[in-house]
Design a protein around this motif. Structure first.
Motif, PDB file in Angstrom:
ATOM      1  N   CYS A  49      41.491  50.100  17.229  1.00 46.24           N
ATOM      2  CA  CYS A  49      42.266  49.874  16.002  1.00 46.24           C
ATOM      3  C   CYS A  49      42.253  48.367  15.710  1.00 46.24           C
ATOM      4  O   CYS A  49      42.798  47.566  16.480  1.00 46.24           O
ATOM      5  CB  CYS A  49      43.688  50.381  16.155  1.00 46.24           C
ATOM      6  N   ASP A  50      41.639  48.003  14.603  1.00 42.81           N
ATOM      7  CA  ASP A  50      41.436  46.593  14.235  1.00 42.81           C
ATOM      8  C   ASP A  50      42.539  46.152  13.288  1.00 42.81           C
ATOM      9  O   ASP A  50      42.900  46.880  12.349  1.00 42.81           O
ATOM     10  CB  ASP A  50      40.069  46.439  13.560  1.00 42.81           C
ATOM     11  N   PRO A  51      43.133  44.942  13.486  1.00 41.56           N
ATOM     12  CA  PRO A  51      44.220  44.476  12.611  1.00 41.56           C
ATOM     13  C   PRO A  51      43.764  44.239  11.169  1.00 41.56           C
ATOM     14  O   PRO A  51      44.602  44.106  10.275  1.00 41.56           O
ATOM     15  CB  PRO A  51      44.669  43.167  13.268  1.00 41.56           C
ATOM     16  N   ASP A  52      42.458  44.230  10.914  1.00 44.67           N
ATOM     17  CA  ASP A  52      41.985  44.073   9.539  1.00 44.67           C
ATOM     18  C   ASP A  52      42.365  45.273   8.681  1.00 44.67           C
ATOM     19  O   ASP A  52      42.433  45.173   7.458  1.00 44.67           O
ATOM     20  CB  ASP A  52      40.465  43.878   9.514  1.00 44.67           C
ATOM     21  N   HIS A  53      42.577  46.436   9.336  1.00 43.98           N
ATOM     22  CA  HIS A  53      43.026  47.640   8.627  1.00 43.98           C
ATOM     23  C   HIS A  53      44.518  47.791   8.906  1.00 43.98           C
ATOM     24  O   HIS A  53      44.926  48.482   9.832  1.00 43.98           O
ATOM     25  CB  HIS A  53      42.244  48.870   9.093  1.00 43.98           C
ATOM     26  N   LEU A  54      45.346  47.090   8.119  1.00 47.25           N
ATOM     27  CA  LEU A  54      46.766  46.920   8.415  1.00 47.25           C
ATOM     28  C   LEU A  54      47.514  48.239   8.471  1.00 47.25           C
ATOM     29  O   LEU A  54      48.363  48.441   9.357  1.00 47.25           O
ATOM     30  CB  LEU A  54      47.407  45.997   7.371  1.00 47.25           C
ATOM     31  N   ALA A  55      47.206  49.174   7.575  1.00 44.57           N
ATOM     32  CA  ALA A  55      47.992  50.414   7.479  1.00 44.57           C
ATOM     33  C   ALA A  55      47.929  51.187   8.785  1.00 44.57           C
ATOM     34  O   ALA A  55      48.969  51.551   9.361  1.00 44.57           O
ATOM     35  CB  ALA A  55      47.490  51.262   6.315  1.00 44.57           C
ATOM     36  N   HIS A  56      46.718  51.448   9.258  1.00 43.96           N
ATOM     37  CA  HIS A  56      46.646  52.243  10.490  1.00 43.96           C
ATOM     38  C   HIS A  56      46.929  51.388  11.725  1.00 43.96           C
ATOM     39  O   HIS A  56      47.314  51.901  12.771  1.00 43.96           O
ATOM     40  CB  HIS A  56      45.291  52.957  10.613  1.00 43.96           C
ATOM     41  N   PHE A  57      46.797  50.053  11.630  1.00 42.33           N
ATOM     42  CA  PHE A  57      47.110  49.199  12.778  1.00 42.33           C
ATOM     43  C   PHE A  57      48.610  49.234  13.068  1.00 42.33           C
ATOM     44  O   PHE A  57      49.023  49.275  14.234  1.00 42.33           O
ATOM     45  CB  PHE A  57      46.660  47.768  12.504  1.00 42.33           C
ATOM     46  N   GLU A  58      49.428  49.232  12.023  1.00 47.99           N
ATOM     47  CA  GLU A  58      50.883  49.317  12.221  1.00 47.99           C
ATOM     48  C   GLU A  58      51.261  50.651  12.857  1.00 47.99           C
ATOM     49  O   GLU A  58      52.177  50.711  13.680  1.00 47.99           O
ATOM     50  CB  GLU A  58      51.596  49.132  10.885  1.00 47.99           C
TER      51      GLU A  58
END
Length: 592
Positions: A49-58
């Protein structure tokens, strides 16, 4: 929701978009990148899970162990040096593009990789316990055994037929589980100890090859290889003799081990008579991997001054036997005393022993408190018959034959499975099957002063022993056979009685009157009148077969929802009390 199983994602999926569903086995936060090990029944895959994809990272930050989630993402190769050779999916990972929590989880009752758990804890939380890789493996292997058995029996012309679960109480050895009838006050059904009588009547009906993978119920004392409800591969066939039945099912067992484990059992299986098995090993289910045998000494010690030996040797039904332990002289006195206490559990009064220091010196070369009570001829016979060498230890059993067999047979097994035996090459690895045949037809019950069936009362006596049913039941042998593997009885069966007159004679030998026989077994006796064919069968303990295959110590580890040794289900808290209204409907009252 999912395109494939987590554990089956591999290099062949590189570049593909996959949708996976499973449970969070582990969540790791590595300085801004979150890794999720996602598990399902096929194994584990790593999700990034990469922080660049904020929605699924949260969402990834909020998940915890055992959350049920759905992941969608692209399969890519793991960075060089981060591969995991222990995982089928260890060369790849999934770059998460969407993450959905399907259901959060409360804090788990224990870690799935904790091997120190008590069985009570595991059975109380059995649903969670079944997520453990070991349990998943056990139950999936059980499924494969069942499928292979069905395939073999189908190809051999067997037909699967269900038999009743609510039936009549008939004596088959153990106590019945009874079910009160609401419609017929004061009457009870019994849960079947086996489908024995129904499968015999199916033979009379013309279904010449029957099988059923069926539940059986016995209210008996429990241990590692027993449960109040267990599963049998139950089979019956017409127009086959003992040898043909054994050959058919020897091939089935060999097929199961070959196709499920990739193990080839040595065929044909050796065959031992019941009397020989007791004589050599003290048990009717010997573990042939253990290279220790009993030696008969009764005739050699009849006239010794040592009454502990001469008493049983001169008693009808008595026995004196020896168990030689090669290089057992290295055992300490404390270990010998421990074995002495062990055999007391099996009714033995004690455990005499002799250490062989120098066999050439005869009496002077032996160390034991009993040597002074044995004359030279007896000592010579002991050394010669046991084949004792310098450094060996000889244990002795002297009592009623049943006590000697039980105690020395158990001692042989205990020593044979010990580290000492492994170190001295007294126990082999692998699989050692055998058939045990020619069981006694009856055994005498001292309490009731009557003969009872060793297997069950529907087992046929040997043809040459039919005339002895009335005159000398104790000498009758049965057309019965057990299949033993590594000291476990995997299955047992017999050729059945197919003639009504012989069945009545067997009942009479067991002191079952004609009226009692008609009351309890009239439906069978009536069926045998209509051209019943010669028939026989066998039943295998499915739970035992699977337990042996996976190396489990208890069949509870291969049953999804087993009972404890106190016949309780800790998951559902059964058995439990019921309310007064239910009891009234069944016309029952519980005594305080």
């Amino acid at each position: 929701m999912s395109t494939q199983y987590c554990g089956l994602v591999s290099q062949t999926d590189l570049g593909r978009i996959v949708s996976l569903c499973g449970w969070v086995a582990r969540r790791r936060d590595h300085g801004g990148v979150i890794f999720i090990d996602l598990r399902d029944r096929e194994g584990v895959v790593q999700v990034v899970c990469d922080p660049d994809h904020l929605a699924h990272f949260e969402i990834a930050e909020s998940v915890r162990n055992e959350y049920c989630v759905q992941v969608r993402g692209a399969v890519r190769a793991r960075p060089a040096g981060s591969e995991n050779a222990e995982l089928a999916s260890g060369q790849i990972e999934v770059l998460c593009e969407s993450l959905t929590i399907l259901n959060p989880s409360s804090p788990p009752p224990f870690l799935l990789d904790d091997d120190s758990l008590s069985e009570n804890t595991r059975l109380t939380h059995r649903v969670f316990d079944l997520r453990r890789p070991r349990m998943q493996h056990n139950l999936r292997l059980r499924h494969r055994v069942v499928m292979e058995a069905r395939r073999y029996l189908d190809q051999a012309g067997f037909i699967e037929i269900e038999t009743p679960v609510l039936t009549k109480s008939t004596p088959e050895g153990a106590r019945d589980y009874l079910v009160p009838s609401r419609v017929h006050p004061g009457s009870f059904f019994a849960l079947p100890q086996s489908p024995q009588l129904f499968k015999q009547m199916l033979m009379v009906a013309g279904f010449d090859r029957y099988y059923q993978i069926t539940k059986c119920f016995r209210d008996e004392d429990l241990r590692a290889d027993r449960q109040p409800e267990f599963t049998q591969i139950d089979c019956e066939m017409s127009f086959l003799n003992e040898n043909e039945i054994r050959a058919l099912f020897e091939a089935m067992v060999s097929t199961l081990f070959k196709n499920v484990l990739g193990v080839r059992l040595n065929e044909p299986f050796p065959v031992l008579r019941y009397s020989e098995a007791l004589h050599r090993f003290g048990t009717d289910k010997p573990d042939l991997r253990i290279k220790l045998e009993l030696t008969e000494l009764s005739d050699a010690v009849k006239d010794v001054d040592f009454k502990v030996f001469s008493g049983p040797a001169n008693q009808t039904g008595g026995r004196v036997a020896a168990l030689r332990i090669p290089q057992g002289g290295a055992l300490s006195r404390g270990e010998i005393d421990g074995y002495t206490e062990f055999v007391r559990l099996y009714g033995a009064q004690g455990l005499a022993w002799v250490k062989v220091i120098d066999s050439a010196k005869r009496r002077e070369g032996l160390q034991s408190p009993i040597v002074k009570n044995l004359h030279d001829a007896a000592l010579a016979a002991i050394l010669e018959r046991t084949g004792a060498q310098n450094g060996d230890l000889i244990f002795f059993g002297a009592d009623r034959a049943k006590v000697v067999n039980h105690s020395l047979g158990a001692l042989r097994l205990k020593i044979g499975q010990s580290e000492f035996s492994v170190a001295h090459g007294l126990c082999e690895t692998g699989w050692q099957p055998l058939w045990v045949i020619d069981f006694p037809m009856f055994e005498y019950d001292e309490e009731t002063a009557r003969w009872s069936a060793c297997h069950h009362p529907f087992t046929s006596p040997k043809d040459e022993h039919l005339e002895q049913l009335e005159s000398d039941p104790g000498r009758c042998l049965a057309k019965a056979y057990d299949l033993v593997l590594n000291g476990w009885e995997l299955g047992g069966g017999s050729v059945r009685i197919h003639r009504e007159d012989v069945q009545r004679e067997v009942f009479s030998a067991m002191n079952i009157s004609a009226d009692e026989a008609q009351q309890k077994f009239g439906f069978l006796l009536n069926a045998l009148q209509y051209g019943a064919p010669p028939h026989g069968g066998i039943a295998f303990g499915l739970d035992r077969i699977v337990a042996m295959m996976v190396g489990a110590d208890s069949i509870r580890d291969v049953i999804a929802f087993p009972k404890t040794q106190r016949a309780q289900c800790l998951l559902t808290q059964a058995p439990s009390q019921v309310d007064e209204r239910q009891l009234r409907e069944l016309h029952l009252r519980v005594r305080q």
